[in-house]
Design an enzyme around this catalytic site. Sequence first.
Site, short mmCIF file in Angstrom:
data_model
loop_
_atom_site.label_atom_id
_atom_site.label_comp_id
_atom_site.label_asym_id
_atom_site.label_seq_id
_atom_site.Cartn_x
_atom_site.Cartn_y
_atom_site.Cartn_z
N GLY A 270 -8.58 -6.85 4.58
CA GLY A 270 -9.27 -7.04 5.59
C GLY A 270 -9.42 -6.44 6.83
O GLY A 270 -9.97 -6.74 7.77
N GLY A 271 -9.11 -5.06 6.72
CA GLY A 271 -9.23 -4.29 7.84
C GLY A 271 -8.06 -4.58 9.25
O GLY A 271 -8.03 -4.12 10.20
N LYS B 115 0.93 -1.21 0.17
CA LYS B 115 -0.02 -0.05 -0.01
C LYS B 115 0.86 1.32 0.02
O LYS B 115 0.40 2.13 -0.60
CB LYS B 115 -0.82 -0.21 1.06
CG LYS B 115 -2.08 -1.25 1.14
CD LYS B 115 -3.04 -0.62 2.20
CE LYS B 115 -3.99 -1.91 2.22
NZ LYS B 115 -5.21 -1.54 3.15
N ARG C 221 -8.60 -7.50 -8.21
CA ARG C 221 -9.32 -8.92 -8.33
C ARG C 221 -10.93 -8.03 -8.52
O ARG C 221 -10.94 -7.13 -8.33
CB ARG C 221 -9.16 -9.50 -7.19
CG ARG C 221 -9.44 -8.54 -5.67
CD ARG C 221 -9.78 -9.28 -4.57
NE ARG C 221 -9.54 -8.73 -3.27
CZ ARG C 221 -10.42 -7.78 -2.84
NH1 ARG C 221 -11.54 -7.63 -3.28
NH2 ARG C 221 -9.98 -6.99 -1.67
N LYS D 12 -1.19 1.60 9.28
CA LYS D 12 -1.84 0.58 8.45
C LYS D 12 -0.66 -0.10 7.92
O LYS D 12 0.33 0.38 7.83
CB LYS D 12 -2.41 1.29 6.98
CG LYS D 12 -3.80 1.91 7.28
CD LYS D 12 -4.32 2.19 5.87
CE LYS D 12 -5.48 3.18 5.69
NZ LYS D 12 -6.02 3.32 4.39
N GLU E 167 -6.61 2.64 -1.89
CA GLU E 167 -5.88 1.47 -2.14
C GLU E 167 -6.69 1.04 -3.48
O GLU E 167 -7.88 1.43 -3.75
CB GLU E 167 -5.96 0.26 -0.99
CG GLU E 167 -7.08 -0.27 -0.86
CD GLU E 167 -7.02 -1.55 -0.19
OE1 GLU E 167 -6.19 -2.33 -0.33
OE2 GLU E 167 -8.13 -1.86 0.60
#
Length: 445
Positions: free
Chosen positions: A164-165, A116, A291, A158, A287
């Site tokens: 997924g947090g 990220k 997919r 982060k 981000e």
Amino acid sequence: MISKVLIANRGEIALRIIAACREAGLATVAVHSEADRDSLHVRMADETVCIGPAYANVSYLNITAVIAAAEITGADAVHPGYGFLAENAHFAEVVGECGLTWIGPPPEAIRLMGDKATARRTVAAHEVPILPGSAEPLTSREKAVELAESIGFPVILKASAGGGGKGMRVASDARELRHAFDTARHEAERAFGVADVYLEKYLTSPRHIEVQVMADTHGRVVALGERECSIQRRHQKLIEEAPSPVVDEELRGRMCEAAQKCAEAVGYVSAGTVEFLYDGGEFYFMEMNTRIQVEHPVTEAVTGIDLVLEQLQVAGGQPLSFRRRPKITGHAIEFRINAEDPVTFAPSPGTITELCYPVGPGVRIDTHITKGYRVPPYYDSLLAKLIVSGRDRREAIRRAGRALSMLVVGGVKTSIPLHQRIIEDPDFVEGRLSTQFMERFAQRD
Ligand code: ADP
């Protein structure tokens, strides 16, 4: 050209991919764990291969087993779905090296966007707005504090490899940040095997708005409009809709242009999503997910485009079936039906004893469950996605009420009652959404 697709996934998305393959006239191979032997995706596929025990790390995440299954069955392409190996650049590379077609973006695009901190730098260089924050992973606690003080608290830490947090921590002062730095690194290391964290300005009540993009191998990149995904719990989406109640044509144009730039910056191919935070004034890149996403059906509902089918065609070397941003028609809302306690969100595995689907206009259900299905405790808790659509948001909400009341899933606790309460909430009805919605909603109870 491709002719036989191995689906390296399970659950509703595996079935969704089988559906698209059938329509495209492609044969399908399902891989499955021992726990999923009786799953619907296994029943519906043309061929099946058991690739290991229940735990994902020895089945759905086992690259050697997945590749072996492709070789044994003579599959010539691999669709990874979402989750599991979908954003694993190494897997995408191995697929290519084995002479198989990867139904997704080039490994390099996955790698660039998967980190990220690198993703932020890459898109910022293409004039896509990002929140103030660190350009590189943070090297020390004190560096983090120094940076946070220069951009102003609150900030969010982060994991660079995040998803997924997990590994995210908000800090409102230096003391909190010092503490959060260690916990976030620890959590990141445990979840992703890489401890790197970065920080950015934390917006207190933003909306999560993302843009669907599709790109082909002929150099065409098209943005398909936005989805609003602000209704989240623990940074995980619960309800998604398209279009966003606050995005007008002017803002949509700007967001789509930014998303297109992000895709072009990394030589993107296939379906992808660029996530933004929007604070009512500006929007900022968060981000890019490289997919197909869980919430892709709401975009399909308002554009009429089958995104998974487009993915198959693009992988086969064909151009996208559309040239420019499609017209948005009507409104669609997706509700994630999870096997979980609607109050505590604790997972609720068990056997489905009763199952009844809603009928009537504007309803789509993407699911892999059947009556008698045992919800395994090994995977995520998503049982089904209920997608409702109508001519406008009001009609979609009305249909959601009807559909949720007719959807019966017995034997496990589900998020259905929670959704029923949310759609009656005045803020939801009026489209006053933010990522803090669920927190305020819980407090009102
Ligand atoms: P993940 O990849 O783990 O899902 P994201 O970066 O997509 O993490 O963020 C998930 C959610 O966390 C967002 O939808 C938003 O609710 C919240 N979030 C992330 N970054 C910020 C920020 N800078 N300010 C406020 N909320 C944020």
